[in-house]
Design a protein around this motif. Sequence first.
Motif, PDB file in Angstrom:
ATOM      1  N   GLY A   1       0.822  -1.200   0.000  1.00 56.17           N
ATOM      2  CA  GLY A   1       0.000   0.000   0.000  1.00 56.17           C
ATOM      3  C   GLY A   1       0.855   1.248   0.000  1.00 56.17           C
ATOM      4  O   GLY A   1       2.073   1.203  -0.255  1.00 56.17           O
ATOM      5  N   VAL A   2       0.234   2.346   0.318  1.00 52.32           N
ATOM      6  CA  VAL A   2       0.912   3.637   0.325  1.00 52.32           C
ATOM      7  C   VAL A   2       2.098   3.624   1.278  1.00 52.32           C
ATOM      8  O   VAL A   2       3.188   4.093   0.946  1.00 52.32           O
ATOM      9  N   LEU A   3       1.910   3.070   2.480  1.00 52.27           N
ATOM     10  CA  LEU A   3       2.984   3.051   3.463  1.00 52.27           C
ATOM     11  C   LEU A   3       4.182   2.237   2.974  1.00 52.27           C
ATOM     12  O   LEU A   3       5.332   2.647   3.158  1.00 52.27           O
ATOM     13  N   SER A   4       3.931   1.099   2.343  1.00 54.46           N
ATOM     14  CA  SER A   4       5.024   0.287   1.797  1.00 54.46           C
ATOM     15  C   SER A   4       5.836   1.079   0.776  1.00 54.46           C
ATOM     16  O   SER A   4       7.064   1.007   0.761  1.00 54.46           O
ATOM     17  N   HIS A   5       5.135   1.834  -0.061  1.00 53.17           N
ATOM     18  CA  HIS A   5       5.826   2.655  -1.064  1.00 53.17           C
ATOM     19  C   HIS A   5       6.600   3.791  -0.397  1.00 53.17           C
ATOM     20  O   HIS A   5       7.739   4.089  -0.773  1.00 53.17           O
ATOM     21  N   ARG A   6       5.997   4.429   0.616  1.00 50.28           N
ATOM     22  CA  ARG A   6       6.662   5.539   1.317  1.00 50.28           C
ATOM     23  C   ARG A   6       7.910   5.067   2.062  1.00 50.28           C
ATOM     24  O   ARG A   6       8.904   5.780   2.130  1.00 50.28           O
ATOM     25  N   LEU A   7       7.839   3.851   2.622  1.00 41.70           N
ATOM     26  CA  LEU A   7       8.990   3.301   3.345  1.00 41.70           C
ATOM     27  C   LEU A   7      10.044   2.730   2.401  1.00 41.70           C
ATOM     28  O   LEU A   7      11.145   2.403   2.832  1.00 41.70           O
ATOM     29  N   GLY A   8       9.693   2.592   1.126  1.00 42.26           N
ATOM     30  CA  GLY A   8      10.638   2.064   0.144  1.00 42.26           C
ATOM     31  C   GLY A   8      10.783   0.554   0.183  1.00 42.26           C
ATOM     32  O   GLY A   8      11.782   0.021  -0.292  1.00 42.26           O
ATOM     33  N   VAL A   9       9.790  -0.162   0.747  1.00 43.37           N
ATOM     34  CA  VAL A   9       9.875  -1.615   0.830  1.00 43.37           C
ATOM     35  C   VAL A   9       9.049  -2.317  -0.239  1.00 43.37           C
ATOM     36  O   VAL A   9       9.122  -3.541  -0.375  1.00 43.37           O
ATOM     37  N   ALA A  10       8.235  -1.569  -0.989  1.00 43.63           N
ATOM     38  CA  ALA A  10       7.439  -2.174  -2.066  1.00 43.63           C
ATOM     39  C   ALA A  10       8.412  -2.790  -3.068  1.00 43.63           C
ATOM     40  O   ALA A  10       9.477  -2.224  -3.301  1.00 43.63           O
ATOM     41  N   PRO A  11       8.113  -3.947  -3.579  1.00 44.47           N
ATOM     42  CA  PRO A  11       6.848  -4.663  -3.684  1.00 44.47           C
ATOM     43  C   PRO A  11       6.463  -5.500  -2.466  1.00 44.47           C
ATOM     44  O   PRO A  11       5.496  -6.246  -2.520  1.00 44.47           O
ATOM     45  N   ALA A  12       7.203  -5.399  -1.370  1.00 50.30           N
ATOM     46  CA  ALA A  12       6.795  -6.067  -0.142  1.00 50.30           C
ATOM     47  C   ALA A  12       5.655  -5.279   0.496  1.00 50.30           C
ATOM     48  O   ALA A  12       5.544  -4.074   0.320  1.00 50.30           O
ATOM     49  N   GLU A  13       4.819  -5.990   1.232  1.00 48.30           N
ATOM     50  CA  GLU A  13       3.708  -5.366   1.942  1.00 48.30           C
ATOM     51  C   GLU A  13       4.086  -5.239   3.413  1.00 48.30           C
ATOM     52  O   GLU A  13       4.324  -6.247   4.085  1.00 48.30           O
ATOM     53  N   PHE A  14       4.172  -4.024   3.904  1.00 49.50           N
ATOM     54  CA  PHE A  14       4.456  -3.781   5.314  1.00 49.50           C
ATOM     55  C   PHE A  14       3.129  -3.672   6.048  1.00 49.50           C
ATOM     56  O   PHE A  14       2.245  -2.937   5.640  1.00 49.50           O
ATOM     57  N   ARG A  15       2.981  -4.424   7.129  1.00 48.67           N
ATOM     58  CA  ARG A  15       1.737  -4.407   7.907  1.00 48.67           C
ATOM     59  C   ARG A  15       1.986  -3.678   9.223  1.00 48.67           C
ATOM     60  O   ARG A  15       2.565  -4.233  10.155  1.00 48.67           O
ATOM     61  N   VAL A  16       1.546  -2.444   9.275  1.00 45.68           N
ATOM     62  CA  VAL A  16       1.814  -1.590  10.421  1.00 45.68           C
ATOM     63  C   VAL A  16       1.169  -2.132  11.694  1.00 45.68           C
ATOM     64  O   VAL A  16       1.777  -2.071  12.770  1.00 45.68           O
ATOM     65  N   ILE A  17      -0.022  -2.685  11.604  1.00 41.26           N
ATOM     66  CA  ILE A  17      -0.688  -3.222  12.795  1.00 41.26           C
ATOM     67  C   ILE A  17       0.128  -4.383  13.371  1.00 41.26           C
ATOM     68  O   ILE A  17       0.300  -4.497  14.589  1.00 41.26           O
TER      69      ILE A  17
END
Length: 128
Positions: free
Chosen positions: A90-106
């Motif tokens: 999602g947006v956060l993954s792209h902002r953190l620079g980890v995309a194409p991985a999905e970062f799950r903040v929760i």
Amino acid sequence: MNRTEEKVPLSIGTDNLTLTVDGIELDVHSTGERLFIEVDSVRDAIRAVRTVPDGDVRGSAAFLTATDLTIEVRVRGRTVVVIGADARPGVLSHRLGVAPAEFRVIGAVDAVASGLATMKGAGRRLFR
């Protein structure tokens, strides 16, 4: 889907598999098309991630997607990162620079909270 876009299914079975990254032991288990990498603490997860060279996430994600595999990185039993076929960055993954991985903040927040609760309990036991 044309022939060049077809996924090549790959299944992985694990029994008592352990990875060691920078001296950190990571337990690995699978359901066939999904690998679970278990990390004991947020600190160990950060240390392990720092050993991954820049650009390797994209290559790994492309391989996993092509073979219809997914990796879940779990910290203290909470899914923090998903890489591969089922990842939905999602947006956060792209902002953190980890995309194409999905970062799950929760999952990350829950893992940190669980670690803090464990430390609090350990501190109480020291002073009893």
